[in-house]
Scaffold this motif. Structure first.
Motif, mmCIF file in Angstrom:
data_model
loop_
_atom_site.group_PDB
_atom_site.id
_atom_site.type_symbol
_atom_site.label_atom_id
_atom_site.label_comp_id
_atom_site.label_asym_id
_atom_site.label_seq_id
_atom_site.Cartn_x
_atom_site.Cartn_y
_atom_site.Cartn_z
ATOM 1 N N CYS A 55 9.634 16.461 58.536
ATOM 2 C CA CYS A 55 9.215 15.635 59.674
ATOM 3 C C CYS A 55 10.379 15.486 60.645
ATOM 4 O O CYS A 55 11.546 15.507 60.228
ATOM 5 C CB CYS A 55 8.790 14.259 59.160
ATOM 6 N N SER A 85 11.337 12.871 61.821
ATOM 7 C CA SER A 85 12.119 11.695 61.422
ATOM 8 C C SER A 85 13.041 12.016 60.240
ATOM 9 O O SER A 85 13.992 11.278 59.989
ATOM 10 C CB SER A 85 11.202 10.509 61.098
ATOM 11 N N HIS A 98 8.408 12.936 53.085
ATOM 12 C CA HIS A 98 7.359 11.920 53.019
ATOM 13 C C HIS A 98 6.016 12.464 53.499
ATOM 14 O O HIS A 98 5.069 11.721 53.637
ATOM 15 C CB HIS A 98 7.763 10.684 53.828
ATOM 16 N N GLU A 99 5.951 13.761 53.781
ATOM 17 C CA GLU A 99 4.673 14.358 54.172
ATOM 18 C C GLU A 99 4.319 15.374 53.096
ATOM 19 O O GLU A 99 4.954 16.424 53.001
ATOM 20 C CB GLU A 99 4.811 15.044 55.542
ATOM 21 N N ASP A 140 1.020 11.859 57.680
ATOM 22 C CA ASP A 140 1.893 11.111 58.602
ATOM 23 C C ASP A 140 1.557 11.383 60.058
ATOM 24 O O ASP A 140 0.967 10.548 60.750
ATOM 25 C CB ASP A 140 3.380 11.442 58.332
#
Ligand SMILES: [Zn+2]
Ligand SMILES: [Zn+2]
Lengths: 217, 392
Positions: free
Chosen positions: B38, B40, B60-61, B169
């Protein structure tokens, strides 16, 4: 009872507090007591979406305290209002365990519980109150805890690595999570790559060396 | 298992680490079939987010197959195919009940770190620093998912992973940005940043009735993707282009009805205030560089709305608050309340209204991930979105 009481502390409070855990008295906001004369105080509150009776029963069940209180390894009931508490002072396998006896001084089901230590290696007293939230959703749980600087407070600070005030705040957080979800969030056992020296230093400075209570027996 | 580990600022390594295990009763273990890097994650790579520890597993994805479930997870079973939201929510606290899932009270084991830095704590996140929970992330072959009874979205069709992965996300994040922009039919919406979140914000703005979307960026490949969605593009790196003038010219002097800042804390600007921010950041005088936010406040029409999905991490300096007050603008922002959007957006994908895989530019292995972080950060290749197959 088979357990004999720990040494009586001559200076234990006669009553838990001159004031209670309440945040509002006669319509006025009351700030928490200031630290002085060797006593430290902490007050913390949490909105918990469970009814007061359930939360009271959870708190009053002292033998289950190790499920949600950090570093408490065992609580044994020694009488209708008394119990023996044991706390680990570090994460080493051969860590010293400190112990104290505690007595419930006030017990109003669904409303409040007050207690104080009556002997052993800690001077502490506390009160928890359960009040319906103004919104009608859930219960505001407020805990006021007092410690005298002694083995408990310094064990928290120097050995366990957690300021004793923060321990009270964390324990209420764990209590809320357990009451609302049936578990306490944990990430310390997740896999990771090599931490190295810096990673390990950071962990201890963040207080992550205090194991999160498991939420279960 | 293999996992991408953060080993320090600008240092990622693919390492062999222990497999995750069930810890709590509402956990599930997911065998990751696709994961993504990502934008981020670059904030972590660049060291902008405090409380990272060497060895932390990134990501986190992700999505995958349920491998194992804890005793309290009744809605999932081994073999189920799921997309996992990047925010972890308990489903039972006051914020989850109010559907502010990203503000969940009960999923950050390190809430005290967050409270020290910000005065509050939100939900725990996967692979996003210790103050955000210290959870191992999904750029790995397996991952533990807490509160698997609440978050994961079951995929019960045969759409390929690439079409549903971004429900984890960026698609919901872009959609919530457009929803927060309070778009009325016929509105003109300006979107700063045409990375993945900006792309989905543009697509979602059209879905929500925008008549015109103006997309602002400096990378040609991203601007081309934005035009493919129907947006009018403004390349702010062109010498004679002033974004504020462009937005006036394109709106009859009124300004866009809504502005979306899909850039956030690493905003790049070639204007003087951008240079000023870089200097101050280098001196640790402020943590964020809000040049886009400043521009968006100046650009938005009187009474308009500013929506901020871009991640901000700290304090802002020199924000034209007088203009914000004078124009009476509304600002809406925050971490995505994922759980509100995953299902309805899956339905849009199933109906063929959008194919989110159009943003993918690179498909790689876990071993290639550390190098790709660097390539993306240094803008060495035309990267729009990197997807990882952890088993390739
Ligand atoms: Zn993301
Ligand atoms: Zn929650």
């Amino acid at each position: 009872m088979s357990i004999s009481p720990l040494t009586e502390k001559p200076y234990a409070e006669a009553l838990p507090f001159s004031i209670g855990a309440s945040v509002v008295v006669n319509g006025r906001y009351l700030s928490p007591p200031e630290d002085k004369d060797g006593k430290i105080w902490v007050r913390s509150s949490a909105l918990v979406l469970r009814d007061a009776q359930t939360l009271y029963a959870m708190w009053r069940d002292v033998e289950s305290a190790p499920r949600w209180q950090e570093n408490i390894i065992e609580v044994v009931t020694t009488g209708p209002t008394t119990s023996r508490w044991s706390m680990k002072t570090s994460e080493d396998d051969d860590a010293k365990v400190i112990g104290w006896d505690s007595e419930v001084m006030a017990d109003e089901p669904g409303v409040r519980i007050a207690w104080r230590s009556i002997g052993g290696e800690s001077d502490n007293a506390g009160e928890v109150i359960f009040e319906a939230a103004p919104s009608g959703q859930g219960t505001v749980v407020t805990v006021l805890q007092e410690f005298r600087m002694g083995k408990l407070a310094s064990a928290w600070e120097t050995l366990v690595g957690r300021n004793p005030k923060q321990a009270v705040i964390e324990n209420l957080r764990h209590f809320k999570a357990l009451a609302e979800t049936g578990e306490i969030p944990r990430s310390q056992l997740d896999p990771h790559g090599d931490r190295g020296i810096i990673g390990n230093l950071k962990r201890s400075s963040y207080g992550e060396t205090v194991p999160t209570p498991t939420g279960s027996n | 298992m293999k996992a991408v580990c953060w080993m320090g600022k600008s240092s990622m390594e693919t390492r062999t680490v222990p497999d995750p295990e069930l810890i709590n009763p509402h956990d599930a273990i997911i065998k990751v079939t696709r994961t993504a890097i990502c934008g981020s994650d670059l904030h972590l790579y660049d060291g902008f987010i405090p409380t990272m520890e060497s060895g932390d597993i990134m990501g986190h994805e992700f999505m995958g197959l349920v491998e194992e479930v804890g005793p309290e997870v009744a809605n999932l079973k081994r073999g189920d195919r799921v997309v996992v939201p990047f925010t972890i929510a308990c489903g039972n606290c006051i914020f989850c009940k109010k559907k502010f899932w990203a503000a969940c009270d009960n999923t950050n084991p390190n809430a005290h770190l967050m409270e020290k830095a910000y005065g509050y704590s939100g939900a725990g996140l996967f692979g996003y620093s210790h103050m955000m929970g210290g959870y191992a992330g999904g750029q790995a072959q397996y991952v533990r998912v807490p509160f698997a009874n609440v978050g994961p979205l079951k995929i019960e069709n045969d759409l390929p992973d690439e079409k549903v992965l971004f429900l984890s996300d960026i698609f919901p994040t872009g959609y919530m940005a457009a929803e927060n922009a309070q778009i009325q039919p016929g509105d003109t919406v300006a979107v700063w940043g045409c990375g993945p979140v900006g792309q989905f914000a543009i697509a979602s703005a059209f879905m929500l009735g925008a008549a015109r979307v103006i997309a602002i960026d400096r990378f040609q490949e991203r601007l081309a993707l934005a035009r493919s969605l129907g947006a009018i593009t403004v390349d702010y790196s062109e010498e004679d282009v002033s974004v504020l003038t462009a937005l006036k010219d394109l709106t009859g002097g009124v300004g866009p009805d809504s502005c979306i800042d899909a850039v956030g804390l690493e905003a790049h600007s070639n204007e003087l205030q951008g240079v000023y921010d870089v200097v101050k950041t280098a001196l640790f005088m402020e943590t964020d560089r809000p040049s886009v936010l400043r521009q968006a406040i100046q650009a938005v029409r009187k009474g308009g709305t500013l929506s901020i999905p871009g991640v901000y991490g700290g304090l802002l300096d020199k924000v034209p608050f007088g203009a914000a007050f004078g124009k009476g603008i509304t600002m809406k922002m925050g971490q995505t309340n994922m759980h509100n959007y995953m299902k309805p957006l899956l339905e849009r994908v199933e109906k063929g209204q959008i194919d989110p895989s159009y943003i993918i530019s690179h498909r790689i292995t876990l071993e290639q991930a550390p190098e790709m972080y660097k390539v993306w950060r240094d803008k060495k290749e035309k990267v729009t979105k990197i997807v990882i197959d952890p088993w390739a």
